[in-house]
Design a protein around this motif. Structure first.
Motif, PDB file in Angstrom:
ATOM      1  N   ARG A   1     -78.004  61.558 -14.728  1.00  0.00           N
ATOM      2  CA  ARG A   1     -77.249  60.519 -15.425  1.00  0.00           C
ATOM      3  C   ARG A   1     -76.044  61.121 -16.139  1.00  0.00           C
ATOM      4  NH1 ARG A   1     -78.474  57.163 -20.587  1.00  0.00           N
ATOM      5  NH2 ARG A   1     -77.087  55.385 -20.289  1.00  0.00           N
ATOM      6  N   THR A   2     -76.188  62.334 -16.655  1.00  0.00           N
ATOM      7  CA  THR A   2     -75.067  63.005 -17.306  1.00  0.00           C
ATOM      8  C   THR A   2     -73.909  63.181 -16.341  1.00  0.00           C
ATOM      9  OG1 THR A   2     -76.533  64.198 -18.822  1.00  0.00           O
ATOM     10  CG2 THR A   2     -74.324  65.108 -18.479  1.00  0.00           C
ATOM     11  N   ILE A   3     -74.208  63.647 -15.130  1.00  0.00           N
ATOM     12  CA  ILE A   3     -73.153  63.861 -14.131  1.00  0.00           C
ATOM     13  C   ILE A   3     -72.477  62.547 -13.780  1.00  0.00           C
ATOM     14  CG2 ILE A   3     -72.740  64.539 -11.728  1.00  0.00           C
ATOM     15  CD1 ILE A   3     -74.886  66.691 -12.107  1.00  0.00           C
ATOM     16  N   LYS A   4     -73.258  61.503 -13.627  1.00  0.00           N
ATOM     17  CA  LYS A   4     -72.689  60.201 -13.297  1.00  0.00           C
ATOM     18  C   LYS A   4     -71.748  59.719 -14.399  1.00  0.00           C
ATOM     19  CE  LYS A   4     -73.991  55.422 -12.214  1.00  0.00           C
ATOM     20  NZ  LYS A   4     -75.085  54.433 -12.143  1.00  0.00           N
ATOM     21  N   ILE A   5     -72.171  59.869 -15.647  1.00  0.00           N
ATOM     22  CA  ILE A   5     -71.348  59.400 -16.766  1.00  0.00           C
ATOM     23  C   ILE A   5     -70.087  60.240 -16.903  1.00  0.00           C
ATOM     24  CG2 ILE A   5     -71.262  59.162 -19.278  1.00  0.00           C
ATOM     25  CD1 ILE A   5     -74.272  58.495 -19.151  1.00  0.00           C
ATOM     26  N   ILE A   6     -70.218  61.566 -16.761  1.00  0.00           N
ATOM     27  CA  ILE A   6     -69.041  62.429 -16.881  1.00  0.00           C
ATOM     28  C   ILE A   6     -68.038  62.115 -15.779  1.00  0.00           C
ATOM     29  CG2 ILE A   6     -68.228  64.820 -16.844  1.00  0.00           C
ATOM     30  CD1 ILE A   6     -69.683  63.996 -19.406  1.00  0.00           C
ATOM     31  N   ASN A   7     -68.526  61.823 -14.579  1.00  0.00           N
ATOM     32  CA  ASN A   7     -67.639  61.389 -13.502  1.00  0.00           C
ATOM     33  C   ASN A   7     -66.815  60.186 -13.931  1.00  0.00           C
ATOM     34  OD1 ASN A   7     -67.561  62.683 -10.858  1.00  0.00           O
ATOM     35  ND2 ASN A   7     -69.770  62.413 -10.820  1.00  0.00           N
ATOM     36  N   GLU A   8     -67.471  59.201 -14.486  1.00  0.00           N
ATOM     37  CA  GLU A   8     -66.781  57.980 -14.889  1.00  0.00           C
ATOM     38  C   GLU A   8     -65.840  58.237 -16.062  1.00  0.00           C
ATOM     39  OE1 GLU A   8     -69.395  54.667 -15.404  1.00  0.00           O
ATOM     40  OE2 GLU A   8     -70.589  55.187 -13.655  1.00  0.00           O
ATOM     41  N   LEU A   9     -66.238  59.130 -16.965  1.00  0.00           N
ATOM     42  CA  LEU A   9     -65.369  59.473 -18.084  1.00  0.00           C
ATOM     43  C   LEU A   9     -64.077  60.123 -17.603  1.00  0.00           C
ATOM     44  CD1 LEU A   9     -67.856  60.855 -20.761  1.00  0.00           C
ATOM     45  CD2 LEU A   9     -66.399  58.843 -20.990  1.00  0.00           C
ATOM     46  N   VAL A  10     -64.179  61.011 -16.630  1.00  0.00           N
ATOM     47  CA  VAL A  10     -62.987  61.673 -16.104  1.00  0.00           C
ATOM     48  C   VAL A  10     -62.041  60.652 -15.482  1.00  0.00           C
ATOM     49  CG1 VAL A  10     -62.160  63.264 -14.336  1.00  0.00           C
ATOM     50  CG2 VAL A  10     -64.068  63.914 -15.793  1.00  0.00           C
ATOM     51  N   LEU A  11     -62.601  59.755 -14.679  1.00  0.00           N
ATOM     52  CA  LEU A  11     -61.762  58.739 -14.049  1.00  0.00           C
ATOM     53  C   LEU A  11     -61.154  57.801 -15.090  1.00  0.00           C
ATOM     54  CD1 LEU A  11     -63.931  57.878 -10.922  1.00  0.00           C
ATOM     55  CD2 LEU A  11     -61.784  59.132 -10.970  1.00  0.00           C
ATOM     56  N   MET A  12     -61.899  57.496 -16.131  1.00  0.00           N
ATOM     57  CA  MET A  12     -61.436  56.547 -17.144  1.00  0.00           C
ATOM     58  C   MET A  12     -60.381  57.160 -18.062  1.00  0.00           C
ATOM     59  SD  MET A  12     -63.704  54.524 -20.014  1.00  0.00           S
ATOM     60  CE  MET A  12     -64.672  53.675 -18.765  1.00  0.00           C
ATOM     61  N   HIS A  13     -60.540  58.446 -18.392  1.00  0.00           N
ATOM     62  CA  HIS A  13     -59.700  59.056 -19.431  1.00  0.00           C
ATOM     63  C   HIS A  13     -58.725  60.098 -18.889  1.00  0.00           C
ATOM     64  CE1 HIS A  13     -62.001  57.071 -22.558  1.00  0.00           C
ATOM     65  NE2 HIS A  13     -63.116  57.510 -22.010  1.00  0.00           N
TER      66      HIS A  13
END
Length: 877
Positions: free
Chosen positions: A80-92
């Protein structure tokens, strides 16, 4: 199990790599356990306990919240950490509010497959990334938001109480009356929302103590006293005050239409017309705001920095915990937020008497021009009132800033880019003025006035046909072309650039967020698709407990104000086409989403007024009333819609049910519209109002400027300024300038993705620098914001984060409140009894009026012997 997890995650990482558009070579490095202070310093230590944060206040949270985060941290899996960090990178990835160093660490984490294969070897980076994932999903990725907004909610806490509505309604009536009345004064007097917040608290607490708990049922159970006065009630009152504590746009339109010194149109005295127009003008923005809330309110990336002061003030009064925090001089500071607010308010209340009344030279501290008051060049460069304000220390007045207190709540990148833009514009202005380009040397360097060919203010009535009120070409050619100062010309060029820059910047850098918003709308409408991990942040998840306002409510608020507007335009002898209203809708349809994203991220509004003047003037040439109505829909609708989005974000942060917020906004707007419309005939009947002989300085400077603008753009029309062969045609190059700036910036960002410097450059804010300080404002009105911001955000925040988190926004709100209270006392207690005298007669107040500074600037060149400059009368068309 571990092998299967690795097999699932490595392809997932590879798939995401193609989406990042970064040069990601050599980014698979181990990050330090300590995350930089700019984002929120903390140290994650992974041992037998698995979690330890060195100082929970370093996260921008209180002790209770830190414990909750610890529980979530333990439950956070690597997958779940990897999934969230992926989305954070794309978002920010293009978010200047998000730490660039942290973003690169996240990319390195994602691109290191050994982390999945051997997680035990990478405990430090996994712990840090887990913490970031926890903050993003359970709180906010921004320390500014964590510092002020609680990621919890008590659904049983009442907001729509009788006392909250009573206080809010009374405040709306008083605030609307005072702000509209004194909007005709020079300078205007405004109470301000912070004053309403301050006064509401003791009243609410008093009512909670004295009112009995009488209960009754009417569409649910209600109580006269449901318990202690709480933060939701307080914020509801604040939102109502935020709407009504200002002068409406009709305070320009109705007096300018009605009064004899302006257009002298008797129908504008009709109360029915005044009410219809007020409702049309004030209600229209709600429909747009409601339909855009999924893009501009719900996403966590939409911080709305200007809301944080308001939230901080409410929190200061209702925060129960009071933890000691380490701060400067190696001390622990134990004062509560409430105490600091009251002390800072009192201190600023007392201090403002000096720059505001006793010693006004402290406000416009133009000390260099005092050396030689009649030196034209010195005043042009360094003058606060007459020049460009290139003065390293131009004021000791907190209220001198164009955006009061912005240094304590706007992000550093926004203020720094604006200051750089102002300096670039100042260099351009000096070049234009000293080369006498466009005959600017015959005029003051930085004035927003319009001049004729003798250097006098342009007399717009001298070119109008007395019978029809329309432009008379013969009179126009025999009188003069209009001329602008160098400062006003450069301001317009950058204003044009800001529109194209905003549109292209949002398309290139935020199109994924817009697509994400449309996907959310689609899912909500059709209940299809799986939500992404960060699609809805903790605040939105908490708000889902409450019933949403149906979209058709907002759709009605798109149609109803248009109906009111059509009734006002068609039902009275305005001689304006109803089509002007519908033409005006084109601008907000195109621009409101990009402008909203810019404002939600940076805190700086981009107004469409100049563009509305140009386009509206071209469409409605010769029709003054048509241009007024065009501007209502073309400019004001988007401005108000974004203001309402700001209020929706306040309710979102405090967790007020959407339907309650909607009701409060509508009630406040109705009161605001009715009270203001009932005032106009009274105000216009005051003896000598809107003339230089008016008592108490009711000289109507805003209305007079609006009248001149409407004549200029609506009757003379942009065709005589920017049309083919006209003298200001080259100013239109501002439009491609905005596209070029953003395009070059996009190329540089893609070529140097890891550049921390480029990450803090913002082309729209560079354009907004000269626009924010439009002539006659200048660098002097903004440079102190940069000093304050660097001290607050770059020194105090980085070195004493807990100290900054607790008090920064509270102090900002306190200073604004102290100034507002002090200004009211000065006006009512000191100036009115003396017949409107502005200040004490002594050197400290009179020095600001000496020489060119007192004249608002001097021209560099003398008028030629023929008596005019520029083309001879009759030789232009």
């Amino acid at each position: 199990m571990a092998d299967r997890r690795e097999a699932e995650l490595v392809p997932h990482l590879a798939q995401r790599e193609s989406e990042l558009d970064y040069d990601e070579k050599n980014l698979g490095h181990e990050v330090d356990k300590e995350i930089d202070a700019e984002h929120g310093t903390y140290v994650v230590e992974v041992g037998d306990e698995g979690f330890k944060v060195a100082g929970h206040m370093e996260l921008g949270t209180d002790e209770e919240e830190a414990k909750r985060l610890e529980a979530v941290y333990h439950a956070m899996s690597l997958e779940r950490t990897i999934k969230i960090i992926n989305e954070l990178v794309l978002m920010h990835r293009d978010d200047p509010n998000f730490s660039g160093a942290l973003l690169q660490d996240m990319i390195g984490f994602l691109n290191n497959p050994d982390i999945v294969a051997s997680p035990d070897k990478h405990a430090g980076i996994i712990g840090a990334m887990k913490m970031e994932a926890v903050l993003a999903t359970e709180n906010s990725p921004y320390v500014e938001v964590r510092a002020n907004v609680d990621p919890t909610d008590d659904p049983d806490m009442p907001a729509s109480t009788i006392r909250a509505w009573a206080i809010g309604i009374v405040f709306c009536i008083i605030g609307s009356f005072i702000d509209n009345l004194f909007g005709f004064r020079n300078p205007a007097i405004s109470i301000g929302t912070n004053v309403a917040q301050l006064v509401a608290y003791p009243i609410g607490v008093f009512l909670a103590r004295v009112l009995p708990d009488w209960r009754f049922r009417l569409f649910g159970e209600h109580s006269l006293n449901p318990g202690p006065f709480n933060k939701k009630e307080h914020m509801l009152i604040s939102i109502m005050a935020n709407i009504s504590f200002t002068a409406p746009y009709t305070y320009y339109i109705i007096p300018v239409q009605a009064m004899p010194q302006y257009f002298n149109q008797s129908f504008a005295y009709n109360r029915g017309y005044q009410l219809l127009l007020s409702l049309a003008v004030n209600l229209f923005g709600y429909g747009l705001a409601g339909l855009l809330r999924r893009f501009l309110v719900y996403p966590s990336i939409a911080i709305w920095p200007a809301t944080l002061n308001t939230v901080a003030l409410v929190k200061a009064f209702h925060q129960k915990s009071n933890e000691a925090v380490p701060g400067p001089f190696g001390r622990m500071y134990r004062a509560s937020r409430e105490k600091i607010f009251l002390v800072a308010t009192l201190a600023m209340f007392v201090y403002f008497f000096f720059p505001g009344y006793i010693f006004q030279a402290l406000s416009s501290f133009s000390w260099m021009t005092w050396i030689a008051p009649d030196n034209v060049t010195l005043d042009a460069v360094a003058g606060v009132y007459g020049g460009l304000g290139l003065n390293p220390w131009p004021t000791f007045d907190w209220n001198m800033n164009t955006l009061v207190g912005a240094g304590l709540y706007l992000p550093t990148f926004a203020i720094a880019n604006q200051v750089v833009g102002i300096i670039i514009a100042a260099i351009m202005i000096l070049a234009v003025w000293f080369t006498n380009t466009w005959n600017t040397g015959f005029l003051p360097i930085n004035s927003n006035g319009t001049f004729d060919n003798t250097g006098s203010r342009y007399n717009v009535t001298s070119v109008l046909n007395a019978a029809t009120g329309k432009l008379d070409e013969t009179l126009y050619r025999s009188y003069s072309q209009p001329f602008f100062s160098a400062g006003y010309i450069i301001y317009n060029i950058w204003a044009f650039a800001s529109y194209t820059a905003s549109f292209s910047y949002v398309f290139l850098f935020y199109r994924r967020d817009i697509v994400r918003g449309f996907k959310g709308v689609y899912r909500n409408l059709f209940h299809k698709g799986e939500e992404e991990e960060l699609e809805e942040d903790i605040h939105y998840r908490l708000m889902k407990k409450y019933r949403e306002v149906p979209d058709w409510y907002y759709a009605v608020l798109l149609v109803l104000p248009i109906a009111f507007g059509c009734a006002a335009v068609a039902g009275y002898p305005t001689h304006a086409p109803v089509a002007a209203l519908f033409y005006g809708l084109i601008l907000p349809i195109i621009f409101i989403l990009p402008l909203g994203i810019i404002q939600a991220v940076t805190g700086i509004p981009v107004a469409l007024n100049i563009l509305a003047n140009v386009i509206g003037g071209a469409i409605t040439a010769g029709e003054a009333n048509a241009l007024m109505y065009f501007k209502v829909w073309g400019y004001l609708s988007s401005w108000q819609a974004l203001s309402f989005c700001n209020d929706l974000k306040l309710a979102h942060y405090i967790k007020i049910a959407p339907r309650i917020t909607f009701s409060a906004q509508i009630v406040a707007t109705l009161i605001y519209s009715v009270v203001s419309s009932l005032q106009y005939n009274f105000i216009m009947s005051i003896k000598d109002v809107c003339t230089s002989d008016a008592a108490f300085r009711f000289t109507c400077p805003a209305q007079t400027s609006f009248f001149t603008s409407i004549i200029f753009w609506g009757i003379i029309s942009p065709k005589k300024l920017f049309g083919k062969g006209q003298q200001y045609n080259m100013m239109l190059l501002g439009f491609p300038l905005g596209f070029i700036m953003v395009g070059l910036y996009w190329v540089l960002r893609r070529k140097f993705p890891k550049s921390s410097f480029l990450r803090q450059v913002h082309p729209v804010m560079l354009c907004m620098g000269p626009v924010s300080v439009a002539a006659p404002y200048n660098l002097a009105y903004y440079i102190s914001n940069l000093y304050v911001n660097l001290f607050s955000f770059q020194y105090i925040r980085k070195k004493y984060l807990a100290f900054w988190v607790k008090w920064n926004y509270v102090i900002g709100a306190a200073f604004s409140t102290g100034i507002a209270l002090s200004a009211l006392v000065i006006f009512f207690a000191l100036q009115i009894p003396k017949g409107g005298t502005l200040a004490i007669d002594w050197w400290g107040n009179n020095v600001v009026n000496l020489g060119c500074e007192g004249q608002g600037g001097c021209p560099r060149l003398d008028i030629p012997e023929v008596g005019y400059f520029g083309p001879a009368p009759g030789t232009y068309s």
